[in-house]
Design a protein around this motif. Structure first.
Motif, PDB file in Angstrom:
ATOM      1  N   ALA A 112     -53.995  26.525  29.531  1.00  0.00           N
ATOM      2  CA  ALA A 112     -52.578  26.169  29.700  1.00  0.00           C
ATOM      3  C   ALA A 112     -51.971  25.636  28.412  1.00  0.00           C
ATOM      4  CB  ALA A 112     -52.429  25.133  30.816  1.00  0.00           C
ATOM      5  N   ASP A 113     -52.800  25.131  27.473  1.00  0.00           N
ATOM      6  CA  ASP A 113     -52.287  24.602  26.216  1.00  0.00           C
ATOM      7  C   ASP A 113     -52.190  25.653  25.125  1.00  0.00           C
ATOM      8  OD1 ASP A 113     -52.181  22.116  27.407  1.00  0.00           O
ATOM      9  OD2 ASP A 113     -54.187  21.533  26.722  1.00  0.00           O
ATOM     10  N   ARG A 114     -52.654  26.871  25.381  1.00  0.00           N
ATOM     11  CA  ARG A 114     -52.604  27.925  24.374  1.00  0.00           C
ATOM     12  C   ARG A 114     -51.228  28.594  24.352  1.00  0.00           C
ATOM     13  NH1 ARG A 114     -58.445  30.984  25.435  1.00  0.00           N
ATOM     14  NH2 ARG A 114     -59.751  29.128  25.080  1.00  0.00           N
ATOM     15  N   PRO A 115     -50.789  29.045  23.188  1.00  0.00           N
ATOM     16  CA  PRO A 115     -49.452  29.683  23.108  1.00  0.00           C
ATOM     17  C   PRO A 115     -49.348  30.938  23.963  1.00  0.00           C
ATOM     18  CG  PRO A 115     -50.272  29.103  20.913  1.00  0.00           C
ATOM     19  CD  PRO A 115     -51.420  28.912  21.866  1.00  0.00           C
ATOM     20  N   GLU A 116     -50.437  31.722  24.078  1.00  0.00           N
ATOM     21  CA  GLU A 116     -50.337  32.962  24.842  1.00  0.00           C
ATOM     22  C   GLU A 116     -50.226  32.724  26.345  1.00  0.00           C
ATOM     23  OE1 GLU A 116     -54.715  32.355  23.616  1.00  0.00           O
ATOM     24  OE2 GLU A 116     -52.724  32.208  22.708  1.00  0.00           O
ATOM     25  N   ALA A 117     -50.480  31.482  26.799  1.00  0.00           N
ATOM     26  CA  ALA A 117     -50.354  31.193  28.224  1.00  0.00           C
ATOM     27  C   ALA A 117     -48.901  31.007  28.637  1.00  0.00           C
ATOM     28  CB  ALA A 117     -51.156  29.940  28.592  1.00  0.00           C
ATOM     29  N   LEU A 118     -48.006  30.800  27.670  1.00  0.00           N
ATOM     30  CA  LEU A 118     -46.591  30.580  27.957  1.00  0.00           C
ATOM     31  C   LEU A 118     -45.876  31.920  28.035  1.00  0.00           C
ATOM     32  CD1 LEU A 118     -44.347  28.473  28.335  1.00  0.00           C
ATOM     33  CD2 LEU A 118     -44.003  28.521  25.862  1.00  0.00           C
ATOM     34  N   ILE A 119     -45.423  32.273  29.218  1.00  0.00           N
ATOM     35  CA  ILE A 119     -44.755  33.554  29.430  1.00  0.00           C
ATOM     36  C   ILE A 119     -43.243  33.425  29.249  1.00  0.00           C
ATOM     37  CG2 ILE A 119     -44.330  35.407  31.094  1.00  0.00           C
ATOM     38  CD1 ILE A 119     -47.005  34.756  32.357  1.00  0.00           C
ATOM     39  N   GLU A 120     -42.657  32.461  29.919  1.00  0.00           N
ATOM     40  CA  GLU A 120     -41.224  32.232  29.800  1.00  0.00           C
ATOM     41  C   GLU A 120     -40.927  30.772  30.077  1.00  0.00           C
ATOM     42  OE1 GLU A 120     -38.806  34.196  32.650  1.00  0.00           O
ATOM     43  OE2 GLU A 120     -40.154  33.817  34.334  1.00  0.00           O
ATOM     44  N   MET A 121     -39.799  30.319  29.553  1.00  0.00           N
ATOM     45  CA  MET A 121     -39.353  28.943  29.749  1.00  0.00           C
ATOM     46  C   MET A 121     -38.098  28.957  30.615  1.00  0.00           C
ATOM     47  SD  MET A 121     -39.951  27.354  25.936  1.00  0.00           S
ATOM     48  CE  MET A 121     -39.496  25.709  26.479  1.00  0.00           C
ATOM     49  N   LEU A 122     -38.104  28.120  31.623  1.00  0.00           N
ATOM     50  CA  LEU A 122     -36.983  28.048  32.556  1.00  0.00           C
ATOM     51  C   LEU A 122     -36.234  26.745  32.333  1.00  0.00           C
ATOM     52  CD1 LEU A 122     -38.840  29.266  35.760  1.00  0.00           C
ATOM     53  CD2 LEU A 122     -37.473  30.615  34.182  1.00  0.00           C
ATOM     54  N   GLN A 123     -34.930  26.838  32.290  1.00  0.00           N
ATOM     55  CA  GLN A 123     -34.082  25.677  32.091  1.00  0.00           C
ATOM     56  C   GLN A 123     -33.292  25.430  33.363  1.00  0.00           C
ATOM     57  OE1 GLN A 123     -31.461  25.930  28.766  1.00  0.00           O
ATOM     58  NE2 GLN A 123     -30.791  23.822  28.895  1.00  0.00           N
ATOM     59  N   TYR A 124     -33.520  24.269  33.972  1.00  0.00           N
ATOM     60  CA  TYR A 124     -32.868  23.935  35.227  1.00  0.00           C
ATOM     61  C   TYR A 124     -31.709  22.960  35.040  1.00  0.00           C
ATOM     62  CZ  TYR A 124     -36.819  26.094  37.602  1.00  0.00           C
ATOM     63  OH  TYR A 124     -37.750  26.975  38.052  1.00  0.00           O
ATOM     64  N   THR A 125     -31.190  22.830  33.818  1.00  0.00           N
ATOM     65  CA  THR A 125     -30.090  21.908  33.576  1.00  0.00           C
ATOM     66  C   THR A 125     -28.832  22.433  34.262  1.00  0.00           C
ATOM     67  OG1 THR A 125     -31.049  21.358  31.439  1.00  0.00           O
ATOM     68  CG2 THR A 125     -28.758  20.715  31.811  1.00  0.00           C
ATOM     69  N   PRO A 126     -28.219  21.654  35.140  1.00  0.00           N
ATOM     70  CA  PRO A 126     -26.998  22.145  35.807  1.00  0.00           C
ATOM     71  C   PRO A 126     -25.833  22.260  34.839  1.00  0.00           C
ATOM     72  CG  PRO A 126     -27.393  19.842  36.358  1.00  0.00           C
ATOM     73  CD  PRO A 126     -28.600  20.308  35.575  1.00  0.00           C
ATOM     74  N   LYS A 127     -24.966  23.216  35.106  1.00  0.00           N
ATOM     75  CA  LYS A 127     -23.794  23.388  34.275  1.00  0.00           C
ATOM     76  C   LYS A 127     -22.812  22.240  34.503  1.00  0.00           C
ATOM     77  CE  LYS A 127     -24.075  28.437  34.265  1.00  0.00           C
ATOM     78  NZ  LYS A 127     -23.378  29.705  34.584  1.00  0.00           N
ATOM     79  N   PRO A 128     -22.208  21.719  33.425  1.00  0.00           N
ATOM     80  CA  PRO A 128     -21.249  20.617  33.607  1.00  0.00           C
ATOM     81  C   PRO A 128     -20.020  21.064  34.382  1.00  0.00           C
ATOM     82  CG  PRO A 128     -21.199  21.430  31.347  1.00  0.00           C
ATOM     83  CD  PRO A 128     -22.360  22.106  32.015  1.00  0.00           C
ATOM     84  N   LYS A 129     -19.596  20.233  35.306  1.00  0.00           N
ATOM     85  CA  LYS A 129     -18.427  20.549  36.115  1.00  0.00           C
ATOM     86  C   LYS A 129     -17.150  20.226  35.348  1.00  0.00           C
ATOM     87  CE  LYS A 129     -20.735  19.715  40.532  1.00  0.00           C
ATOM     88  NZ  LYS A 129     -20.699  18.950  41.805  1.00  0.00           N
TER      89      LYS A 129
END
Length: 202
Positions: A112-129
């Motif tokens: 899990a700490d290796r670079p090849e284990a990272l497939i994609e990064m998800l950002q759950y920050t809500p959009k400002p209203k």
């Protein structure tokens, strides 16, 4: 690496697991309630199993496999370095006396700490209203005394006027037909909006 802004159905589950993990630590450290801490850890693990989610190895190693209590060194767990038969770190839960052993090999790295284990990064920050004039009017009505209807009406009219002017300014900027006077109007509108915001906060 680009962020994937699309929402996932596991978002709510991950947020709940995060909350339960923090609540488990709070019960173990602050409230000194190992039963509640173990229960929150149990619910967190069940959420992961039901949604088929893989927990981070650092988080998984910080939870006892037997009683599912958080392993906090000096509080709920005892950590020792063992050299025989091989070098390893031994964790002992002080609630159920269960032990965990992790070898400490030089250069060893989890998958899990290796670079090849990272497939994609998800950002759950809500959009400002976007705060509109109608929303500001609702805030003012809640904060200002109801015995002053004239002040509320005048402030709401001012906010609606500022919003209409800002919309017109945005459209003229998009068309490229703004003059220098419009820039001055924009500064005046921003100052009036900030003045109204300070009135609401006070």
């Amino acid at each position: 690496m680009a962020f994937n802004m699309k929402g996932r159905k596991e978002k709510d589950v991950l947020e709940r697991m995060n909350y339960l993990y923090q609540a488990s630590h709070l019960m173990a450290i602050g409230a000194k309630n190992p039963i509640a801490a173990s229960y929150y850890g149990y619910v967190m693990m069940k959420c992961a199993q039901k949604s088929v989610l893989r927990m981070d190895p650092d988080v998984k190693r910080s939870v006892c496999k037997c009683c599912l209590s958080p392993l906090i060194p000096g509080v709920t767990a005892k950590v020792r370095l063992v050299s025989k038969p091989t070098k390893m770190v031994r964790w002992k839960c002080l609630i159920c006396d269960a032990t965990k052993q992790y070898p400490t090999k030089g250069g060893h790295e989890l998958w899990a700490d290796r670079p090849e284990a990272l497939i994609e990064m998800l950002q759950y920050t809500p959009k400002p209203k976007k705060v509109t004039g109608s929303n500001r009017c609702k805030i003012i009505k809640k904060s200002v005394n109801a015995s002053q209807p004239s002040l509320i009406t005048a402030t709401c009219e001012l906010l609606n006027t500022i919003e209409n002017l800002s919309q017109g300014l945005d459209s003229c900027v998009a068309e490229g037909s703004c003059s220098g006077s419009n820039t001055g109007n924009d500064l005046n509108q921003n100052s009036e909006v900030s003045m109204v915001d300070s009135m609401v906060e006070n």
